[in-house]
Design an enzyme around this catalytic site. Structure first.
Site, PDB file in Angstrom:
ATOM      1  N   SER A   1      -5.727  -4.766  12.355  1.00  0.00           N
ATOM      2  CA  SER A   1      -6.069  -3.341  12.260  1.00  0.00           C
ATOM      3  C   SER A   1      -6.922  -2.800  13.382  1.00  0.00           C
ATOM      4  O   SER A   1      -7.887  -2.063  13.148  1.00  0.00           O
ATOM      5  CB  SER A   1      -6.763  -3.037  10.935  1.00  0.00           C
ATOM      6  OG  SER A   1      -5.847  -3.066   9.940  1.00  0.00           O
TER       7      SER A   1
ATOM      8  N   ASP B   1       0.822  -1.230   0.000  1.00  0.00           N
ATOM      9  CA  ASP B   1       0.000   0.000   0.000  1.00  0.00           C
ATOM     10  C   ASP B   1       0.845   1.264   0.000  1.00  0.00           C
ATOM     11  O   ASP B   1       0.563   2.207  -0.737  1.00  0.00           O
ATOM     12  CB  ASP B   1      -1.066  -0.003   1.117  1.00  0.00           C
ATOM     13  CG  ASP B   1      -0.529  -0.098   2.534  1.00  0.00           C
ATOM     14  OD1 ASP B   1       0.673  -0.350   2.715  1.00  0.00           O
ATOM     15  OD2 ASP B   1      -1.342   0.090   3.470  1.00  0.00           O
TER      16      ASP B   1
ATOM     17  N   ASP C   1      -5.636  -0.087   5.597  1.00  0.00           N
ATOM     18  CA  ASP C   1      -6.475  -0.467   6.740  1.00  0.00           C
ATOM     19  C   ASP C   1      -7.622   0.521   6.947  1.00  0.00           C
ATOM     20  O   ASP C   1      -8.782   0.134   7.137  1.00  0.00           O
ATOM     21  CB  ASP C   1      -5.624  -0.549   8.010  1.00  0.00           C
ATOM     22  CG  ASP C   1      -4.482  -1.533   7.872  1.00  0.00           C
ATOM     23  OD1 ASP C   1      -4.456  -2.276   6.878  1.00  0.00           O
ATOM     24  OD2 ASP C   1      -3.608  -1.551   8.755  1.00  0.00           O
TER      25      ASP C   1
HETATM   26  C1  GAF Z   1      -0.059  -2.519   8.450  1.00  0.00           C
HETATM   27  C2  GAF Z   1      -0.215  -1.126   7.893  1.00  0.00           C
HETATM   28  F1  GAF Z   1      -1.020  -0.372   8.713  1.00  0.00           F
HETATM   29  C3  GAF Z   1      -0.807  -1.158   6.483  1.00  0.00           C
HETATM   30  O1  GAF Z   1      -0.820   0.142   5.949  1.00  0.00           O
HETATM   31  C4  GAF Z   1      -0.031  -2.107   5.573  1.00  0.00           C
HETATM   32  O2  GAF Z   1       1.180  -1.541   5.164  1.00  0.00           O
HETATM   33  C5  GAF Z   1       0.199  -3.449   6.267  1.00  0.00           C
HETATM   34  O3  GAF Z   1       0.744  -3.301   7.570  1.00  0.00           O
HETATM   35  C6  GAF Z   1       1.101  -4.345   5.470  1.00  0.00           C
HETATM   36  O4  GAF Z   1       0.505  -4.670   4.251  1.00  0.00           O
HETATM   37  O5  GAF Z   1      -1.316  -3.101   8.642  1.00  0.00           O
END
Ligand code: GAF
Length: 388
Positions: A125, A36, A171
């Site tokens: 999350s 992301d 997330d």
């Molecule tokens: C965590 C981060 F919050 C997300 O933004 C993402 O980068 C993830 O790790 C890994 O894919 O959840």
């Protein structure tokens, strides 16, 4: 699932008023990990674990916060100077408050009671859920109507700037845009998405290793810095690129001499993970769950060997999954360094999977894992009294 009536009652006992209640879900990511913040592709689904925020207005411009999980109070005076972070749970709601104010939303004072059932430190999350539930509650009770994409961005910014974790937008985005029975193929650059139905014949099973990670603790931010370094170096020969999203596997191979071994491994994970995510989406569209599962297995190996964000417990949980009946694919999910795995399991075997993997993991580690059979859920929103 918590009862709305219980939260309303608890709020009434504490603050002596009848609140409005909002909730925001956690998420599980099926594939597309650490892509992301590289402007790439991810495939998250919101899950039926929620953070709940009950809210009622105050006459002054103070926000009084109470966390049920931590049995702890905090607050902020919107009329005074912005406070500094305290490295505690309240950094999430306060960070979001400051972002909303900074974006020009004039917030009213309020009392808030926060309760979350999203397991903490499990890579599901819990942070985004508290940010999103708080943001929705604060915005709506102040009469503001921000677009959901803007809310996702503000919540991400709160985590980046106030909490100090340089997370991407996946997330917060899926917590706001989740769809029942669907995963989202999310383009993290354009913030557009395609809803992909998860067939009834498979279950999303999450295995929580019970080993906690701490995103803000540094490794996550280091990975992000490695990716930025890769872009800086590759841009000397590929001037059009803005992120690893713009680099093809062929270009990476051709110019790998510009990168250190470690930076090359990081970049190779991102470039191949983007391709895997798009192929997994094609597989899902075609109803080819086995092909989807193969991409999940490759994703885990890449996260383990190239991106180096897995750990012994996650690798064990994935290995144990492949020893069970009816498993199409298994991999770590979320930021890594502990947390959970996501397993795509034939619905007929999901119950047996849950029982057997829990026993096997406990036997190997002495830790009792939590195994959740999940369904993709709707994104965040207000709850009505008819929901009680
Ligand atoms: C965590 C981060 F919050 C997300 O933004 C993402 O980068 C993830 O790790 C890994 O894919 O959840």
């Amino acid at each position: 699932m918590r009862q709305l009536s219980t939260i309303v009652e608890r709020f009434r006992d504490r603050f002596g008023a009848v609140p409005r209640v909002y909730r925001a879900p956690g998420r599980v990511n099926l594939i597309g990990e650490h892509t992301d913040y590289n402007d790439g592709f991810a495939m998250p689904a919101a899950i039926e674990f929620y953070c709940w925020v009950a809210i009622s207005p105050r006459e002054d411009r103070k926000l009084c916060l109470y966390s049920e999980e931590f049995s702890s109070e905090s607050g902020v005076d919107l009329a005074a100077d912005a406070p500094a972070p305290t490295k505690s749970w309240s950094d999430y709601p306060i960070g979001v408050t400051l972002q909303l104010e900074g974006a020009g939303f004039h917030l009213r004072g309020a009392n808030l009671l926060i309760e979350s059932e999203v397991p903490m430190g499990a890579g599901l999350s819990s942070s985004a859920a508290i940010e999103v539930a708080t943001a929705l509650a604060l915005a709506e009770q102040s009469g503001a109507k921000p677009e959901r994409v803007q809310l996702a961005r503000l919540c991400q910014k709160a985590e980046n700037e106030f909490v100090g974790a340089r997370v991407g937008i996946m997330d917060q985005f899926v917590s706001l845009h989740g769809q029942k029975d669907h995963a989202l193929l999310l383009d993290c650059r354009s913030l557009t998405f395609e809803s992909l139905a998860i067939p009834d014949s498979v279950k999303l099973v999450i295995s929580n290793t019970m080993v906690k990670h701490e995103l803000a603790s540094g490794e996550y931010n280091h990975r992000r810095a490695d990716c930025e370094e890769a872009v800086r170096r590759l841009a000397t020969v590929l001037p059009g690129i803005r992120a690893l999203r713009d680099v093809s596997p062929e270009q990476l191979e051709k110019h790998k001499g510009l990168l250190t071994d470690v930076i090359y491994k990081r970049a190779l994970h991102i470039v191949s993970e983007n391709a895997r995510t798009l192929d997994a989406a094609a597989a899902l569209r075609a109803g080819d769950i086995d092909r989807f599962g193969k991409r999940m297995a490759e994703s885990h190996r890449s996260l383990r060997d190239l991106y180096e964000v897995s750990c012994m417990e996650l690798d064990l949980m994935v290995d144990l999954a492949y020893q069970q009946k009816g498993v199409h694919g298994a991999r770590m999910t979320g930021g890594g360094f502990g947390g959970a795995t996501i397993n795509l399991v034939d619905a007929r075997f999901a119950g047996e999977f849950k029982e057997k993997i829990a026993k096997a993991y406990q036997h190997e580690t002495g830790l009792l894992p939590q195994i959740y059979i999940c369904k993709p859920a709707e994104g965040a929103g207000p709850l009505l009294s008819s929901d009680v």
